[in-house]
Design an enzyme around this catalytic site. Structure first.
Site, PDB file in Angstrom:
ATOM      1  N   GLU A  23      62.175  17.709 -20.024  1.00 55.35           N
ATOM      2  CA  GLU A  23      62.953  16.634 -20.495  1.00 55.35           C
ATOM      3  C   GLU A  23      61.682  16.263 -22.181  1.00 55.35           C
ATOM      4  O   GLU A  23      60.065  15.357 -20.974  1.00 55.35           O
ATOM      5  CB  GLU A  23      63.254  15.015 -19.216  1.00 55.35           C
ATOM      6  CG  GLU A  23      63.352  14.032 -20.297  1.00 55.35           C
ATOM      7  CD  GLU A  23      62.912  12.840 -19.160  1.00 55.35           C
ATOM      8  OE1 GLU A  23      62.777  11.994 -19.582  1.00 55.35           O
ATOM      9  OE2 GLU A  23      63.066  12.686 -17.910  1.00 55.35           O
ATOM     10  N   CYS A  36      61.315   6.881 -20.852  1.00 53.06           N
ATOM     11  CA  CYS A  36      61.827   8.255 -21.202  1.00 53.06           C
ATOM     12  C   CYS A  36      63.136   7.682 -22.301  1.00 53.06           C
ATOM     13  O   CYS A  36      63.465   8.362 -23.603  1.00 53.06           O
ATOM     14  CB  CYS A  36      62.123   9.227 -21.094  1.00 53.06           C
ATOM     15  SG  CYS A  36      62.798   8.857 -19.090  1.00 53.06           S
TER      16      CYS A  36
END
Length: 506
Positions: free
Chosen positions: A264, A301
């Site tokens: 990620e 994020c």
């Protein structure tokens, strides 16, 4: 009583020191020394994981579930030490650690325990033998998901518990039946040590094989490189920067035996404000957006860094409300000095870009974060890729579009995202129906009339997306579907019942 770290690696149940040490860099409190990781220690941990694999993969689903439940209990038993240590190392407030991160970490371990007890994740399929079928008989075919082998996990800077040593990647791999080697993050080594001690205590309680878990702290890039290239490691879980993640991804692909790298990496998580919603409640959305931008000093994020809106009075109201709210925000401590420096540099670079107007500018001091807000037009956004990049912190950018067609054009030019948000009212339904097929191809999660900074740990959650949001758009790093990253389908043809894997018998 304040926890005093022992500062050693945990390899196959043993505390192991190395010749060199590094000092932690806490936001406040006392720094501590930790042993530095080495390629030799990586090799030792990987060999221990491989030695444990056959026995661990053969454990029953109930035994592995009990192990996961025990890890959750051991983490909760250390809540005071973990909270104090994580607060000192990261600067995160006590409620974030005690009431959010640790419960989330424990709950996702228990969720995986429930998930594997259920057994549906095995995706079992059985085609009965058809010996009399013409022109050819069909054999007996049984398919099931099986664990892939030792897994490497890299701890994340921004989630010292939920995405780190005992976090989601570790929980999913252990649930699948894969031993884990964690490369701890240097931002919170003491927190990682405590989490590793909890995992080891749970392994001993439940009789798991030695080598099922190891933690290696610190070290330079060669440690991470050695880990992802070790021939005994069969997959990698990573949460971090685009630059660092892409380098490790490339190393995985260059191996003699390439392995999957589930990374990620980055996302600006754009919001699209539809016309009627903007006209009706732009100020309300702007104020709430400011709060989401600044949550946790913007170190999520899923931080919604970009608002795409039709030019006009509604866009003005959005900007003015966000500006007022952001100007009232107090400074927040960032996770590391490096993250704080990168944030300041990103904000400074944004301010210098042609066609970008500063709305809120601040002067963050040392390791603190204060908000920034900029605006630009859609033509500038689409032509200047530099302003499309994530700035990790409480920085927002408003992109003004001439009309709905240009808004759709902006959507088409987006890189892969973790999330895309749509703010709409009932009268926006037709426009959303036109936009939705475009954004569906761009993100792993699409939400309406909310903010993406909360990621629910659940069966249906997708935390991933097309590159660069993640390196494998077919998977998620949050939710029970994430277990599929560490499994592979195996078909057993004409195997007698007596020798079938236990989950296939009966």
């Amino acid at each position: 009583m304040t926890y005093q770290p022992h500062g050693k690696h945990l390899i196959a149940g043993e505390r192991v020191a190395s010749d060199r040490s590094f000092s932690s860099e806490p936001a406040h409190g006392t720094a501590h020394d930790f042993s530095v990781g080495t390629p030799d220690l990586v090799n030792r941990a990987a060999e221990a994981a491989e030695a444990a694999f056959d026995a661990y993969a053969a454990t029953s689903r109930e035994d592995r579930a009990a192990f996961l439940d025990a890890i959750a209990e051991e983490l909760e038993a250390r809540v005071d030490e973990i909270t104090e240590t994580a607060m000192s190392e990261t600067g995160l407030p006590e409620p974030r650690i005690r009431s959010v991160e640790l419960p989330r970490t424990a709950n996702q371990l228990r969720l995986f325990a429930k998930h594997i007890r259920d057994g549906a994740y095995l995706d079992q399929r059985h085609d009965d033998a058809m010996p009399d079928r013409k022109p050819m008989p069909r054999p007996d075919l049984r398919m099931i998901q099986r664990p892939i082998g030792p897994v490497a996990v890299f701890g994340a800077s921004n989630f010292p518990l939920a995405f780190s040593t005992a976090g989601g990647d570790t929980a999913a791999a252990l649930a699948a039946g894969c031993p884990v080697v964690v490369k701890g993050h240097g931002a919170h080594p003491g927190t990682g040590e405590l989490a590793a001690e909890a995992i080891q205590a749970a392994a001993e309680r439940t009789g798991m094989p030695t080598g099922v878990f190891s933690l290696i702290q610190g070290g330079d890039r060669t440690v991470g490189q050695t880990l992802v290239q070790h021939p005994l490691v069969k997959a990698v879980g990573f949460t971090g920067s685009l630059k660092g993640g892409r380098a490790l991804y490339d190393l995985c692909a260059q191996r003699d035996e390439p392995i999957p790298f589930f990374g990620e990496l980055g996302s600006v998580n754009p919001m699209f404000l539809m016309d009627e919603a903007t006209e009706a409640r732009a100020a309300e959305i702007g104020k709430a957006w400011a709060g989401s931008l600044c949550m946790g000093a913007g170190q999520f994020c899923t931080n919604p860094g970009v608002a795409v809106v039709l030019d006009g009075s509604g866009a003005d109201a959005l900007r003015d409300a966000a500006k007022e709210a952001l100007e009232g925000m107090e400074p927040q401590t960032m996770l590391t000095d490096g993250i704080a420096s990168a944030y300041k540099g990103g904000a400074a670079a944004m301010a210098k870009e042609s066609g970008v107007t500063a709305v809120v500018t601040t002067e963050p001091a040392e390791r603190s974060a204060t908000p920034f807000l900029f605006e630009t037009d859609a033509d500038t956004w689409m032509s200047n890729h530099a302003i499309n990049e994530e700035v990790f912190g409480p920085l927002g950018l408003i992109v003004r579009c001439k009309d709905a067609a240009q808004m759709e054009k902006v959507a088409r030019t987006l890189k892969g995202q973790l999330t895309i948000t749509i703010h709409m009212d009932d009268g926006d339904a037709e426009a959303v129906r036109s936009l939705l097929p475009i954004v569906e191809r761009k993100a792993g999660r699409i939400l309406v009339n909310g903010f993406p900074t909360g990621v629910e740990v659940a069966d249906a959650m997708v935390h991933g997306g097309p590159y660069p949001a993640s390196t494998n758009f077919g998977h998620t790093s949050v939710g029970t579907l994430s277990i599929r990253r560490f499994l592979r389908p195996v078909c057993f043809q004409n195997l007698p019942e007596a020798v079938l894997p236990a989950d296939l018998k009966g």
